[in-house]
Enzyme design. Sequence first.
Site, short mmCIF file in Angstrom:
data_model
loop_
_atom_site.label_atom_id
_atom_site.label_comp_id
_atom_site.label_asym_id
_atom_site.label_seq_id
_atom_site.Cartn_x
_atom_site.Cartn_y
_atom_site.Cartn_z
CG ASP A 152 45.65 33.97 38.19
OD1 ASP A 152 46.83 33.98 37.84
OD2 ASP A 152 45.30 34.35 39.33
CG HIS A 222 49.58 34.68 40.12
ND1 HIS A 222 48.26 34.98 39.91
CD2 HIS A 222 50.02 35.54 41.07
CE1 HIS A 222 47.92 35.99 40.70
NE2 HIS A 222 48.97 36.35 41.41
CB SER A 558 47.58 37.38 44.13
OG SER A 558 47.66 38.26 43.05
#
Length: 771
Positions: A152, A222, A558
């Site tokens: 990620d 994220h 996600s």
Amino acid sequence: MEQKNTFLTLLMLVLFSFLQTPGFATTKASRESSYVVYLGAHSPNTMDDEAVLVSHHQLLTSILKSKDKAKDAIFYSYTKHINGFAANLDENEANEILKHPSVVSVFPNRGHKLHTTRSWEFLGLEKDGRVLAESLWSKTKFGEDTIIGNLDTGVWPESESFKDEGIGPVPSKWKGICQNDKDKRFTCSRKLIGARYFNKGYRAVVGNQRSISDSPRDTEGHGTHTLSTAGGSFVANASIFGYGTGTTKGGSPRARVAAYKVCWPPFHGGECFDADILAAFDMAIHDGVDVLSLSLGGYATDYFNDGLAIGSFHAMQKGISVICSAGNSGPTPASVSNTAPWILTVGASTMDREFPAYVSFSDNQIKGQSLSSLGLTHKHYAMISSIEAKAANSSAHDAQLCYLNSLDPDKVKGKIVVCLRGINARVEKGEAVHLAGGAGMVLANDKSTGDEIIADAHVLPATHISYSDGVYLFTYLNSTKSPLGYITLPKTKIDTSPAPVMAAFSSQGPNSINPEILKPDITAPGVSILAAYSTASSPTGLSFDARRTPFNVESGTSMSCPHISGVVGLLTTLHPTWSPAMIKSAIMTTARIRDNKEKVIKNSSMYDATPFNYGAGHVMPNHAMDPGLVYDITPSDYLDFLCALGYNSTRMRAFNNESHSCPLKPMELENLNYPSISIPNLFGSKTVTRTVTNVGPPGKYIAVVYAPRGVSVTVKPAVLEFEKFGELKKFKVTIKVIQEEVQYDAYVFGRLIWSDGMHHVRSPLVVKAKY
Ligand SMILES: *[C@@H]1O[C@H](CO)[C@@H](O)[C@H](O)[C@H]1NC(C)=O
Ligand SMILES: *[C@@H]1O[C@H](CO)[C@@H](O)[C@H](O)[C@H]1NC(C)=O
Ligand SMILES: *[C@@H]1O[C@H](CO)[C@@H](O)[C@H](O)[C@H]1NC(C)=O
Ligand SMILES: *[C@@H]1O[C@H](CO)[C@@H](O)[C@H](O)[C@H]1NC(C)=O
Ligand SMILES: *[C@@H]1O[C@H](CO)[C@@H](O)[C@H](O)[C@H]1NC(C)=O
Ligand SMILES: *[C@@H]1O[C@H](CO)[C@@H](O)[C@H](O)[C@H]1NC(C)=O
């Protein structure tokens, strides 16, 4: 639309449904671009890293006819488990290499996109903050010592979710490192046991057009959010602006976690490049992870031309489960990505928590949702539709969607502006209203997003309402000269229903690569998920938002993907000998297709959703502990599947260290021992076979069929008797068109359930009859 602000683009991708645009990275000035040259597995008498490196140089030298040129061109050699390299080449060179007998595939270094807690109680692991005694959490000591890796944007190591209080020494099998050579302030712990960064593939495409740092640190948020969702520690009193307060934790709160940073600021639609993804897979397999979580993907493509499909194949061969997000390209049909059968592919749905914020006007109150930190100061604000507030130099289209600088400050000042959802980021619309001097925003869905409402950390008082409520509000605005209204401060509300509901953004089946494999496989919470965040970034991800929060609420597949990764972590702890396919089967066959009102799970327009939305259904972690029967698939089965897809023996030998030969008669793709059954081309009738393994007590299972409309389904034998643990039984399912009832060229859905009275082993049936 071309975005100027990189963070903004990123956020758009995470939080938004977006169109599928190919991300080929051939934007450099010269003809040269970067490619991945895939050589399959290392030969059984594996050489050391140095010897592999030399072999890569030799191979490329034989093509380029220059040792120095070959050395310069290669920027990665994959030496651990995956055999191959990444290099800067021109198209002719790439085509030449493809002819070399030891090469499996050559493909452009393509960019993939990020698919951007209460949720565990919703999943039945706890009740009122107490862990349930019979839950998967109690049975596994919270996933103790399972190692979850995440590819990620990296990780924010200072986050409380990665503190290592009460956690024992790092497992001895771990070979990973904390790659802080260029960033000494980045430290790992007994919880965050490893971190690495991979940016050579990104740099090969982007050059010096973006400055990035050599560090696994997450400056975006994220990766911290997804990793903490999968395996974050317990953190009491976590919230965003006081909303959603509670003890946050990941699915495997005692698991060890490792971050592999492969995603960098977006560039021409790509942010996580194949060459880096493959390098990270190679290292993660070497380091000793048990589970790999990837909340990213590109458009679906041929497996041997996709770093993610190749990397996950090698991981699977080593017994590592790979979990990927389905994508945020819904509700478009056939938009699902990460479709390889050895991947566990996750869609997104809501849970039973809302953040209601009402808009009131005339005698009405409409319920929306929001995580605005601010409220309004009085109850009579003028309201205006954004299209009416269009700036002279802007278009009606831009104003309607509330683009930045599209609104006229003179018309907006002090008012509540009603904006339409779509294209630009939801939080950006709020910023556009805020910058134009507006007091508040109502964000109304368009028709395609229907009833899907998402709570965002807007920069001004705001609420998000459904399509039908939006039409009602616009009608009111049209009906009076001086509309007045008010937006309430959001609250946190739990036990809401119906839940789950499928998110409109969640990418849908059928599988565009192999419709014989149903995708997505499963759904999990992915709307308004609270988890740890990077304090280098604002909760909206917008650069002009100066707020910083250690936790943030985000939405996307996600967010649902790491929920499943956490559950897989727990199951890996509980059943250390199970293959990735067995774990996936346990999760799929115990999933539910009913919501908390006992009705079939709805899509966001409140119609019944289908397996193309939720795969096998909504995950039920406690049931997955004890599935009764599982559908196992060996690496050799997957190889036969690839043979059947038309990869010839030469390629297959390279791919699998020369030990696999394709069966003379190719298998039928529908016969891969998958926990769901999909027949995309039913001509008259078809029989598929499956084998189940008993992982429970001895017992007698009876087949129950809910046949799809217009076809008949027979199961033979209809009763399976297991005398002992580990026993295998084969059965056949025959699906037949009923001439007078069938509708051709339309997908219909049903279910097959094996039940011994205690276990219900459910498989979706998906059929399209052809004339
Ligand atoms: C070769 O492939 C077999 C079958 O997939 C696997 O068990 C074995 O570990 C592989 N050997 C190497 C050296 O990768
Ligand atoms: C919880 O957090 C809130 C806001 O961050 C703070 O005001 C409150 O004192 C905290 N409560 C406890 C028990 O730590
Ligand atoms: C319109 O004009 C204003 C004021 O000159 C400027 O700030 C804004 O950027 C312009 N908007 C567009 C869309 O060009
Ligand atoms: C409101 O008025 C505008 C412009 O007159 C029109 O385009 C729109 O369709 C109307 N909306 C509703 C819901 O009546
Ligand atoms: C929900 O399902 C209905 C009926 O199949 C369909 O018409 C609609 O487009 C779907 N909505 C979404 C958002 O998927
Ligand atoms: C296998 O396929 C490759 C490329 O698709 C081709 O070059 C090769 O000749 C094929 N080999 C055989 C034995 O068919």
